[in-house]
Design a protein around this motif. Structure first.
Motif, PDB file in Angstrom:
ATOM      1  N   LEU A 220       0.865  -1.193   0.000  1.00 43.33           N
ATOM      2  CA  LEU A 220       0.000   0.000   0.000  1.00 43.33           C
ATOM      3  C   LEU A 220       0.895   1.235   0.000  1.00 43.33           C
ATOM      4  CD1 LEU A 220      -2.461  -0.935   2.867  1.00 43.33           C
ATOM      5  CD2 LEU A 220      -3.203  -0.161   0.619  1.00 43.33           C
ATOM      6  N   PRO A 221       0.361   2.380  -0.454  1.00 42.83           N
ATOM      7  CA  PRO A 221       1.166   3.597  -0.280  1.00 42.83           C
ATOM      8  C   PRO A 221       1.463   3.803   1.209  1.00 42.83           C
ATOM      9  CG  PRO A 221      -1.001   4.075  -1.308  1.00 42.83           C
ATOM     10  CD  PRO A 221      -0.954   2.611  -1.028  1.00 42.83           C
ATOM     11  N   SER A 222       2.595   4.422   1.519  1.00 41.94           N
ATOM     12  CA  SER A 222       2.912   4.678   2.925  1.00 41.94           C
ATOM     13  C   SER A 222       1.917   5.707   3.486  1.00 41.94           C
ATOM     14  CB  SER A 222       4.334   5.230   3.062  1.00 41.94           C
ATOM     15  OG  SER A 222       4.356   6.525   2.511  1.00 41.94           O
ATOM     16  N   ILE A 223       1.889   5.827   4.816  1.00 43.70           N
ATOM     17  CA  ILE A 223       0.971   6.798   5.433  1.00 43.70           C
ATOM     18  C   ILE A 223       1.316   8.211   4.939  1.00 43.70           C
ATOM     19  CG2 ILE A 223       0.209   7.808   7.634  1.00 43.70           C
ATOM     20  CD1 ILE A 223      -0.869   5.028   7.262  1.00 43.70           C
ATOM     21  N   ARG A 224       2.621   8.464   4.803  1.00 45.10           N
ATOM     22  CA  ARG A 224       3.037   9.791   4.314  1.00 45.10           C
ATOM     23  C   ARG A 224       2.484  10.024   2.901  1.00 45.10           C
ATOM     24  NH1 ARG A 224       6.790  13.219   6.383  1.00 45.10           N
ATOM     25  NH2 ARG A 224       7.711  11.696   7.816  1.00 45.10           N
ATOM     26  N   GLU A 225       2.573   8.941   2.067  1.00 45.52           N
ATOM     27  CA  GLU A 225       2.060   9.077   0.693  1.00 45.52           C
ATOM     28  C   GLU A 225       0.534   9.253   0.670  1.00 45.52           C
ATOM     29  OE1 GLU A 225       5.569   6.463  -1.504  1.00 45.52           O
ATOM     30  OE2 GLU A 225       3.786   5.459  -0.748  1.00 45.52           O
ATOM     31  N   ILE A 226      -0.151   8.569   1.610  1.00 47.74           N
ATOM     32  CA  ILE A 226      -1.621   8.723   1.695  1.00 47.74           C
ATOM     33  C   ILE A 226      -1.951  10.194   1.974  1.00 47.74           C
ATOM     34  CG2 ILE A 226      -3.637   8.234   3.203  1.00 47.74           C
ATOM     35  CD1 ILE A 226      -3.260   5.788   1.689  1.00 47.74           C
ATOM     36  N   ILE A 227      -1.205  10.765   2.909  1.00 45.62           N
ATOM     37  CA  ILE A 227      -1.449  12.165   3.286  1.00 45.62           C
ATOM     38  C   ILE A 227      -1.223  13.073   2.071  1.00 45.62           C
ATOM     39  CG2 ILE A 227      -0.597  14.058   4.749  1.00 45.62           C
ATOM     40  CD1 ILE A 227      -0.082  11.918   6.914  1.00 45.62           C
ATOM     41  N   GLU A 228      -0.166  12.751   1.305  1.00 44.49           N
ATOM     42  CA  GLU A 228       0.121  13.575   0.124  1.00 44.49           C
ATOM     43  C   GLU A 228      -0.895  13.326  -0.989  1.00 44.49           C
ATOM     44  OE1 GLU A 228       4.225  12.745  -0.610  1.00 44.49           O
ATOM     45  OE2 GLU A 228       4.790  13.883   1.194  1.00 44.49           O
ATOM     46  N   LEU A 229      -1.234  12.034  -1.185  1.00 45.66           N
ATOM     47  CA  LEU A 229      -2.164  11.644  -2.249  1.00 45.66           C
ATOM     48  C   LEU A 229      -3.503  12.371  -2.111  1.00 45.66           C
ATOM     49  CD1 LEU A 229      -2.630   9.570  -4.587  1.00 45.66           C
ATOM     50  CD2 LEU A 229      -3.463   7.970  -2.871  1.00 45.66           C
ATOM     51  N   TYR A 230      -4.010  12.404  -0.886  1.00 46.32           N
ATOM     52  CA  TYR A 230      -5.315  13.042  -0.682  1.00 46.32           C
ATOM     53  C   TYR A 230      -5.174  14.506  -0.253  1.00 46.32           C
ATOM     54  CZ  TYR A 230      -7.060   8.329  -1.197  1.00 46.32           C
ATOM     55  OH  TYR A 230      -7.340   7.087  -1.694  1.00 46.32           O
ATOM     56  N   LYS A 231      -3.938  15.020  -0.384  1.00 49.62           N
ATOM     57  CA  LYS A 231      -3.655  16.436  -0.092  1.00 49.62           C
ATOM     58  C   LYS A 231      -4.229  16.857   1.261  1.00 49.62           C
ATOM     59  CE  LYS A 231      -3.278  17.910  -4.908  1.00 49.62           C
ATOM     60  NZ  LYS A 231      -2.918  16.567  -5.296  1.00 49.62           N
ATOM     61  N   ILE A 232      -3.904  16.027   2.274  1.00 46.78           N
ATOM     62  CA  ILE A 232      -4.450  16.314   3.603  1.00 46.78           C
ATOM     63  C   ILE A 232      -3.433  17.136   4.392  1.00 46.78           C
ATOM     64  CG2 ILE A 232      -5.273  15.294   5.763  1.00 46.78           C
ATOM     65  CD1 ILE A 232      -5.921  12.771   3.975  1.00 46.78           C
ATOM     66  N   ARG A 233      -3.867  18.324   4.785  1.00 42.23           N
ATOM     67  CA  ARG A 233      -3.007  19.100   5.676  1.00 42.23           C
ATOM     68  C   ARG A 233      -3.590  18.994   7.071  1.00 42.23           C
ATOM     69  NH1 ARG A 233      -2.242  24.425   5.660  1.00 42.23           N
ATOM     70  NH2 ARG A 233      -3.692  24.906   3.978  1.00 42.23           N
ATOM     71  N   ALA A 234      -2.747  18.762   8.069  1.00 36.69           N
ATOM     72  CA  ALA A 234      -3.250  18.631   9.439  1.00 36.69           C
ATOM     73  C   ALA A 234      -3.981  19.919   9.803  1.00 36.69           C
ATOM     74  CB  ALA A 234      -2.099  18.395  10.393  1.00 36.69           C
TER      75      ALA A 234
END
Ligand code: SAM
Length: 334
Positions: free
Chosen positions: A10-24
């Motif tokens: 699976l994409p890494s958690i970091r990549e998931i955050i980038e993939l869905y353009k999620i900013r904390a």
């Protein structure tokens, strides 16, 4: 079936955050844990999850979620408030072969008991059921949530209709210190009594703030709770909660100051009765009280409330309430 379950790549958690353009989002106090080893360590603290029913609160990008799936539970329910995380969680669900039930909602308003399978239920006096609540939530949510859940434990409602469900949750380190503090510890507080009289509480480990992205200003502690078969105080929750709240309102002062506020000003003898009947010295300081001292005070308070209708509703900070009390001269018959 193997004990461990391997998720497909699976994409890494970091990549998931980038993939869905999620900013904390700062307003949601989002701090993500991207270190897979730490996520696994949190999940190990929950104990054996194989074939169990697990509920993760606030999964976010899914780091802890993955570690839970690797433990091979029968089903994993996740409750997430922020809709931006739902697509990433759906991706994870597909990879897990449909093991995840995703609920979009606020855990503080969610009826968790409605999604727990009956088949996992155990009697309160039996071994703990294979049901687990796990989560790394924002601190602004985890503290009110544990207060709500402690009341559910006391009344055997919510998830605790299913037996002595265990919880593994994170808290700001200072909150953990208050939860586990024993008598005479300066951290001893309302939370120490409320947690310890109902649960066996264990501090598992502390994660430095720098392990999170973005880094919070505090360290984060993992705490495991197992509800006790017999609470250490055998008095209905509402009396315990009120007595403990009033006594710890003045944490550094003698307890007579807090106890006094439980009673209308024209009934000073009730304060004296509390100490006499509970056999406690009024000059004791709050943090020096044991759970059994607190239990005796709560028991006497319950008796005084039974004998004096309306007393439980009396609240010293509520002026109308105090005035009402004086006007009606409610029948205080001690
Ligand atoms: N569990 C993830 C981790 O460890 O990386 C995310 C942790 S982040 C501190 C908290 C998560 O809880 C976020 O995903 C946030 O959107 C979610 N959350 C915040 N308040 C919530 C609530 N009331 N109900 C459900 N989820 C909530």
């Amino acid at each position: 079936m193997a004990n461990r379950y391997r998720l497909p790549p699976l994409p890494s958690i970091r990549e998931i955050i980038e993939l869905y353009k999620i900013r904390a989002l700062k307003k949601l106090s989002q701090n993500f844990l991207l270190d897979a080893n730490l996520n696994k360590k949190i999940v190990r603290s929950a104990g054996r999850l194989k074939d169990g029913w697990v509920c993760e609160v606030g999964p976010g990008p899914g780091g802890i979620t993955r570690a839970i799936l690797e433990k091979n539970p029968e089903e994993l329910a996740v409750i997430e408030k922020d809709p931006r995380f739902i697509p990433g969680l759906e991706l994870l669900n597909e990879a897990s072969g449909g093991k995840i039930k995703i609920y979009h909602g606020d855990v503080l308003r969610f009826n968790t008991e409605e999604i727990i399978p009956q088949s996992k239920r155990r009697a309160w006096t039996e071994k703990t059921p294979n049901i687990h609540l796990i989560g790394n939530l924002p601190f602004s949510v985890s503290t009110p949530l544990i207060v709500q859940w402690l009341e559910n434990i006391a009344t055997k409602t919510g998830p605790w209709k299913y037996g002595r469900v265990r919880m593994t949750l994170t808290f700001q380190k200072e909150v953990m210190q208050r939860m586990v503090a024993s008598v005479a510890d300066i951290q001893r507080s309302r939370l120490s009594i409320m947690t310890q009289y109902l649960c066996d509480v264990r501090h598992e480990f502390t994660i430095p703030g720098k392990a999170f992205v973005p880094k919070p200003d505090v360290d984060v502690s993992v705490v495991h709770f197992v509800p006790r078969i017999e609470p250490l105080i055998d008095v209905p929750f509402k009396y315990v909660e009120k007595v403990v709240r009033h006594i710890f309102h003045y944490r550094q002062k003698m307890i007579k100051h807090g106890v006094r506020t439980l009673f209308p000003p024209d009934r000073p003898e009730l304060t004296e009765d509390m100490f006499k009947l509970a056999d406690i010295n009024p000059s004791t300081r709050s943090f020096m009280l044991s759970i059994s001292d607190m239990g005796r005070l709560a028991m006497v308070y319950q008796t005084l409330c039974d004998e004096n209708p309306g007393l439980f509703e009396y609240y010293y900070r509520d002026e109308t309430n105090a005035a009402e009390w004086r006007r009606k001269k409610l029948p205080l018959n001690l």
